[in-house]
Design a protein around this motif. Structure first.
Motif, PDB file in Angstrom:
ATOM      1  N   SER A 161       0.864  -1.180   0.000  1.00  0.00           N
ATOM      2  CA  SER A 161       0.000   0.000   0.000  1.00  0.00           C
ATOM      3  C   SER A 161       0.892   1.217   0.000  1.00  0.00           C
ATOM      4  CB  SER A 161      -0.882  -0.008   1.258  1.00  0.00           C
ATOM      5  OG  SER A 161      -1.483   1.246   1.485  1.00  0.00           O
ATOM      6  N   THR A 162       0.333   2.354  -0.408  1.00  0.00           N
ATOM      7  CA  THR A 162       1.096   3.583  -0.220  1.00  0.00           C
ATOM      8  C   THR A 162       1.340   3.830   1.266  1.00  0.00           C
ATOM      9  OG1 THR A 162      -0.987   4.828  -0.324  1.00  0.00           O
ATOM     10  CG2 THR A 162       0.310   4.684  -2.348  1.00  0.00           C
ATOM     11  N   SER A 177       2.726  -2.777   9.667  1.00  0.00           N
ATOM     12  CA  SER A 177       2.605  -4.043   8.933  1.00  0.00           C
ATOM     13  C   SER A 177       2.956  -3.868   7.458  1.00  0.00           C
ATOM     14  CB  SER A 177       1.198  -4.618   9.088  1.00  0.00           C
ATOM     15  OG  SER A 177       0.228  -3.823   8.427  1.00  0.00           O
ATOM     16  N   LYS A 178       2.519  -2.776   6.849  1.00  0.00           N
ATOM     17  CA  LYS A 178       2.759  -2.592   5.420  1.00  0.00           C
ATOM     18  C   LYS A 178       4.208  -2.212   5.127  1.00  0.00           C
ATOM     19  CE  LYS A 178      -1.209  -3.738   3.739  1.00  0.00           C
ATOM     20  NZ  LYS A 178      -1.336  -4.965   2.917  1.00  0.00           N
ATOM     21  N   ALA A 201       6.495  -6.244  -4.990  1.00  0.00           N
ATOM     22  CA  ALA A 201       5.610  -5.530  -4.070  1.00  0.00           C
ATOM     23  C   ALA A 201       4.755  -4.568  -4.879  1.00  0.00           C
ATOM     24  CB  ALA A 201       6.410  -4.762  -3.026  1.00  0.00           C
ATOM     25  N   VAL A 202       3.443  -4.636  -4.693  1.00  0.00           N
ATOM     26  CA  VAL A 202       2.514  -3.739  -5.370  1.00  0.00           C
ATOM     27  C   VAL A 202       1.984  -2.736  -4.350  1.00  0.00           C
ATOM     28  CG1 VAL A 202       0.349  -3.543  -6.638  1.00  0.00           C
ATOM     29  CG2 VAL A 202       1.864  -5.504  -7.040  1.00  0.00           C
ATOM     30  N   LEU A 203       2.339  -1.470  -4.534  1.00  0.00           N
ATOM     31  CA  LEU A 203       1.883  -0.411  -3.637  1.00  0.00           C
ATOM     32  C   LEU A 203       0.668   0.245  -4.263  1.00  0.00           C
ATOM     33  CD1 LEU A 203       4.914  -0.932  -2.897  1.00  0.00           C
ATOM     34  CD2 LEU A 203       4.971   1.425  -2.100  1.00  0.00           C
ATOM     35  N   ALA A 204      -0.500  -0.139  -3.771  1.00  0.00           N
ATOM     36  CA  ALA A 204      -1.748   0.343  -4.345  1.00  0.00           C
ATOM     37  C   ALA A 204      -2.234   1.587  -3.615  1.00  0.00           C
ATOM     38  CB  ALA A 204      -2.811  -0.747  -4.284  1.00  0.00           C
ATOM     39  N   GLY A 205      -2.632   2.585  -4.399  1.00  0.00           N
ATOM     40  CA  GLY A 205      -3.284   3.760  -3.829  1.00  0.00           C
ATOM     41  C   GLY A 205      -4.757   3.479  -3.587  1.00  0.00           C
ATOM     42  N   GLY A 206      -5.502   4.487  -3.150  1.00  0.00           N
ATOM     43  CA  GLY A 206      -6.889   4.314  -2.750  1.00  0.00           C
ATOM     44  C   GLY A 206      -7.766   3.671  -3.808  1.00  0.00           C
ATOM     45  N   MET A 254      -5.623   8.623 -10.514  1.00  0.00           N
ATOM     46  CA  MET A 254      -5.211   9.912 -11.076  1.00  0.00           C
ATOM     47  C   MET A 254      -5.605  11.087 -10.197  1.00  0.00           C
ATOM     48  SD  MET A 254      -3.444   9.908 -13.901  1.00  0.00           S
ATOM     49  CE  MET A 254      -3.828  11.435 -14.757  1.00  0.00           C
ATOM     50  N   GLN A 255      -6.743  10.985  -9.508  1.00  0.00           N
ATOM     51  CA  GLN A 255      -7.267  12.114  -8.739  1.00  0.00           C
ATOM     52  C   GLN A 255      -6.812  12.135  -7.292  1.00  0.00           C
ATOM     53  OE1 GLN A 255      -8.947  14.575 -10.278  1.00  0.00           O
ATOM     54  NE2 GLN A 255      -8.481  13.395 -12.121  1.00  0.00           N
ATOM     55  N   GLU A 256      -6.001  11.164  -6.887  1.00  0.00           N
ATOM     56  CA  GLU A 256      -5.553  11.159  -5.491  1.00  0.00           C
ATOM     57  C   GLU A 256      -4.516  12.247  -5.297  1.00  0.00           C
ATOM     58  OE1 GLU A 256      -4.455   7.764  -2.288  1.00  0.00           O
ATOM     59  OE2 GLU A 256      -3.228   7.776  -4.078  1.00  0.00           O
ATOM     60  N   SER A 257      -4.840  13.234  -4.462  1.00  0.00           N
ATOM     61  CA  SER A 257      -3.977  14.404  -4.331  1.00  0.00           C
ATOM     62  C   SER A 257      -2.985  14.301  -3.178  1.00  0.00           C
ATOM     63  CB  SER A 257      -4.840  15.653  -4.114  1.00  0.00           C
ATOM     64  OG  SER A 257      -5.633  15.525  -2.934  1.00  0.00           O
ATOM     65  N   SER A 258      -3.082  13.251  -2.402  1.00  0.00           N
ATOM     66  CA  SER A 258      -2.210  13.139  -1.210  1.00  0.00           C
ATOM     67  C   SER A 258      -0.890  12.455  -1.537  1.00  0.00           C
ATOM     68  CB  SER A 258      -2.932  12.379  -0.097  1.00  0.00           C
ATOM     69  OG  SER A 258      -3.319  11.100  -0.548  1.00  0.00           O
ATOM     70  N   TRP A 259      -0.682  12.096  -2.801  1.00  0.00           N
ATOM     71  CA  TRP A 259       0.572  11.458  -3.193  1.00  0.00           C
ATOM     72  C   TRP A 259       1.044  12.094  -4.487  1.00  0.00           C
ATOM     73  CZ3 TRP A 259       3.565   8.297  -0.472  1.00  0.00           C
ATOM     74  CH2 TRP A 259       4.645   7.701  -1.109  1.00  0.00           C
TER      75      TRP A 259
END
Length: 260
Positions: A161-162, A177-178, A201-206, A254-259
């Motif tokens: 995860s991010t 844990s992540k 490792a796959v770091l998935a955003g929201g 695309m719209q996640e603004s926290s990263w």
């Protein structure tokens, strides 16, 4: 469009005719496969011809997902087990191999969380998050790697995860844990590469999954991505040429603004 049965939903994914055979002959175990990203992974991979074992702590839901995918090119099988139970994890690997004769890809997707301040976080909750999110991938990877070494290769994909790269309040167990999963994944990448075992490792955003929406009902769903998009990225990793491995990949809406 979605397929729905009981309280389980699997997002619709229709591959083009060429894609429908991309994973033919592959056997893939997906933990946490009965909901959210796990269900999307099961659908995308079985739609591309893979034999998919849907592992979940809730056997009824795992069987429901399997039934929803009966028309997919690949075969499905459901297993109910707790990833943090040593006997359960070893048994799931053994049952997968017994059912389909191989285990080509392990996807450690099962996860849980507790959202609360550190001074309110119970010891039992901390242990449960760690056992599911970190101890489980360790157990399953250990038994999968033993088989894959004998088979001459394979793949292990760890859904991180991010949250393994950044932090927000009231999620100390989840972040710990992540970050641990990311470290485990890179360590296994270095260790298992000589045995022709790829580890990613796959770091998935929201994502628009119950895991996020049930805990944060006020979140703007327009800033989240369809879990099928992440599942398609995982499929792309699985179908890379044999001589190439991606140790880490980040998949963001695309719209996640926290990263950035």
């Amino acid at each position: 469009m979605e397929k729905r049965l009981s309280n389980v939903t699997v997002s619709s994914y229709v591959p083009n005719p060429a894609e429908a055979r991309d994973l033919a002959g592959k056997t893939i175990l997906v933990t946490g496969g009965a909901s959210g990203l796990g269900a999307a992974l099961s659908h995308v991979l079985s739609s591309c011809g893979a034999n998919v074992v849907i592992g979940d702590i809730n056997l009824d839901k795992a069987q429901t997902v399997a039934s929803l995918l009966e028309s997919a090119p690949g075969k499905t099988h459901a297993i109910g087990f707790n990833v943090g139970d040593p006997a359960g994890a070893e048994g799931a690997i053994a049952e997968t191999i017994s059912r389909f004769g191989a285990l080509d890809v392990l996807i450690n997707n099962a996860g849980t969380d507790v959202t609360c301040p550190i001074d309110e976080l119970g010891d039992e909750d901390w242990d449960r998050v760690m056992r599911t999110n970190l101890y489980g991938p360790f157990l399953l990877s250990k038994h999968a790697a033993r088989h894959m070494k004998q088979a001459g290769g394979g793949q292990i994909i760890n859904i991180a995860s991010t949250a393994a790269k950044r932090a927000w309040p009231n999620a100390s167990a989840y972040h710990a844990s992540k970050w641990g999963v990311l470290g485990l994944s890179h360590a296994l990448h270095a260790e298992l590469r000589p045995h022709r075992i790829k580890v990613t490792a796959v770091l998935a955003g929201g994502m628009r999954t119950p895991f996020l929406l049930d805990r944060f009902p006020d979140i703007d769903v327009n800033t989240l991505q369809d879990p099928v998009n992440v599942a398609k990225a995982v499929k792309a990793v699985i179908t890379l040429p044999e001589q190439t491995v991606i140790p880490e990949i980040m998949v963001l809406p695309m719209q996640e603004s926290s990263w950035p």
